[in-house]
Design a protein around this motif. Sequence first.
Motif, PDB file in Angstrom:
ATOM      1  N   GLN A 115      23.926 -14.455 -40.071  1.00 58.78           N
ATOM      2  CA  GLN A 115      23.108 -15.530 -39.811  1.00 58.78           C
ATOM      3  C   GLN A 115      23.020 -15.732 -38.173  1.00 58.78           C
ATOM      4  O   GLN A 115      23.928 -15.457 -37.560  1.00 58.78           O
ATOM      5  CB  GLN A 115      23.806 -16.731 -40.353  1.00 58.78           C
ATOM      6  N   GLY A 116      22.038 -16.467 -37.735  1.00 52.08           N
ATOM      7  CA  GLY A 116      21.722 -16.765 -36.495  1.00 52.08           C
ATOM      8  C   GLY A 116      21.036 -18.044 -36.070  1.00 52.08           C
ATOM      9  O   GLY A 116      20.473 -18.481 -36.912  1.00 52.08           O
ATOM     10  N   PHE A 117      21.011 -18.622 -34.900  1.00 57.44           N
ATOM     11  CA  PHE A 117      20.226 -19.656 -34.410  1.00 57.44           C
ATOM     12  C   PHE A 117      19.634 -19.340 -33.044  1.00 57.44           C
ATOM     13  O   PHE A 117      20.023 -18.731 -32.408  1.00 57.44           O
ATOM     14  CB  PHE A 117      21.261 -20.958 -34.349  1.00 57.44           C
ATOM     15  N   MET A 157      17.982 -35.295 -30.818  1.00 53.08           N
ATOM     16  CA  MET A 157      17.561 -33.796 -30.924  1.00 53.08           C
ATOM     17  C   MET A 157      17.566 -33.274 -32.525  1.00 53.08           C
ATOM     18  O   MET A 157      18.426 -33.707 -33.169  1.00 53.08           O
ATOM     19  CB  MET A 157      18.693 -33.070 -30.163  1.00 53.08           C
ATOM     20  N   ARG A 158      16.503 -32.491 -32.855  1.00 48.16           N
ATOM     21  CA  ARG A 158      16.326 -32.395 -34.474  1.00 48.16           C
ATOM     22  C   ARG A 158      16.919 -30.871 -34.496  1.00 48.16           C
ATOM     23  O   ARG A 158      16.158 -30.031 -33.812  1.00 48.16           O
ATOM     24  CB  ARG A 158      14.938 -32.596 -34.773  1.00 48.16           C
ATOM     25  N   ILE A 159      17.407 -30.911 -35.615  1.00 49.31           N
ATOM     26  CA  ILE A 159      18.097 -29.374 -36.002  1.00 49.31           C
ATOM     27  C   ILE A 159      17.343 -29.074 -37.634  1.00 49.31           C
ATOM     28  O   ILE A 159      17.450 -30.086 -38.251  1.00 49.31           O
ATOM     29  CB  ILE A 159      19.434 -29.383 -36.147  1.00 49.31           C
ATOM     30  N   ALA A 160      16.853 -27.785 -37.552  1.00 50.78           N
ATOM     31  CA  ALA A 160      16.469 -27.351 -38.710  1.00 50.78           C
ATOM     32  C   ALA A 160      17.596 -26.204 -39.252  1.00 50.78           C
ATOM     33  O   ALA A 160      17.900 -25.373 -38.696  1.00 50.78           O
ATOM     34  CB  ALA A 160      15.120 -26.762 -38.956  1.00 50.78           C
ATOM     35  N   ALA A 161      18.183 -26.595 -40.329  1.00 49.22           N
ATOM     36  CA  ALA A 161      19.538 -25.783 -40.769  1.00 49.22           C
ATOM     37  C   ALA A 161      19.257 -25.309 -42.110  1.00 49.22           C
ATOM     38  O   ALA A 161      18.978 -25.989 -42.921  1.00 49.22           O
ATOM     39  CB  ALA A 161      20.789 -26.657 -40.530  1.00 49.22           C
ATOM     40  N   ASP A 170      14.126 -28.594 -32.503  1.00 44.54           N
ATOM     41  CA  ASP A 170      14.665 -28.185 -31.279  1.00 44.54           C
ATOM     42  C   ASP A 170      16.106 -27.033 -31.422  1.00 44.54           C
ATOM     43  O   ASP A 170      15.908 -26.243 -30.568  1.00 44.54           O
ATOM     44  CB  ASP A 170      15.508 -29.397 -30.585  1.00 44.54           C
ATOM     45  N   LEU A 171      16.457 -27.003 -32.611  1.00 41.35           N
ATOM     46  CA  LEU A 171      17.424 -26.142 -32.919  1.00 41.35           C
ATOM     47  C   LEU A 171      17.085 -25.495 -34.607  1.00 41.35           C
ATOM     48  O   LEU A 171      16.789 -26.212 -35.176  1.00 41.35           O
ATOM     49  CB  LEU A 171      19.047 -26.538 -32.942  1.00 41.35           C
ATOM     50  N   TYR A 172      17.419 -24.224 -34.518  1.00 39.80           N
ATOM     51  CA  TYR A 172      17.050 -23.465 -35.887  1.00 39.80           C
ATOM     52  C   TYR A 172      18.333 -22.785 -36.315  1.00 39.80           C
ATOM     53  O   TYR A 172      18.379 -21.686 -35.460  1.00 39.80           O
ATOM     54  CB  TYR A 172      15.617 -22.704 -35.894  1.00 39.80           C
ATOM     55  N   PHE A 173      18.944 -23.173 -37.208  1.00 40.23           N
ATOM     56  CA  PHE A 173      20.078 -22.321 -37.954  1.00 40.23           C
ATOM     57  C   PHE A 173      19.381 -21.571 -39.103  1.00 40.23           C
ATOM     58  O   PHE A 173      19.079 -22.480 -40.176  1.00 40.23           O
ATOM     59  CB  PHE A 173      21.150 -23.053 -38.071  1.00 40.23           C
TER      60      PHE A 173
END
Length: 259
Positions: A219-221, A31-35, A80-83
Amino acid sequence: MSHPFRRLLAGMATFALSLVLTAAQASEAPMRIAAASDLRFALEEILETFAADHPEHPVEIVYGSSGRFRSQIENGAPFDLYFSADIAYPRALEEAGHAASEVIPYAEGRIVLWSDGLDASELTLDSLRDERFRRIAIANPRHAPYGARAREALIASGLWETLEPRLVFGENIAHTMQLVQSGAAEVGIIALALARNPAMLDRGSYYLIDEALHAPLEQGFIITRHGGDHPTAKLFAEAMQSPEARDIMRAYGFVLPGE
């Protein structure tokens, strides 16, 4: 049993095995996160806890500028997730149909004046008028939320026009810290969450900038549309609400929703 029938059974078995292998490979896809870069240290600690609890769910994290990630996700980047360090960015993605979840607030950040070569705890923003500070690093205000808040604080302090010729801009808040570490700037305005990393506390010091000088760093995701069917995305989103994750975020100076 006839040869054609044996061949049919063999073919069916091979097809079934390929389906099993495909399903196994899909379940193992990270699972790929952009943070946002301010999460570089806190999120790594949270990931360690998550990996211990869910070793069968691999995760990859890419850190960078919140604004650039927003543009990449709009253009189909497979995160898949963006913080985001600015909750406005995931809200915009949700409104544009790029989210598979509602926007979840996770923290409010703070900015600090930081240096690893000077005692920044003895400085204030007004100290930056001193010409010994030949270069002052901030994140690029055009796409980095921490840079935008640094600019607001300097404007509110009546310093922007004086200091603008001496500013050097980081691609994101982690790069801004690196500019100071490399000697490209004497001081920088960075995220408290980076300055609170134990390694950074051993190498530098900081002055906490008055939050009244800038807009909140809410901040939010989101789970992105790409991550809507990825079970690990939902698991990690839930893990961010756990007591362990919240304790880690507090340790790095983040103010949590409802506190």
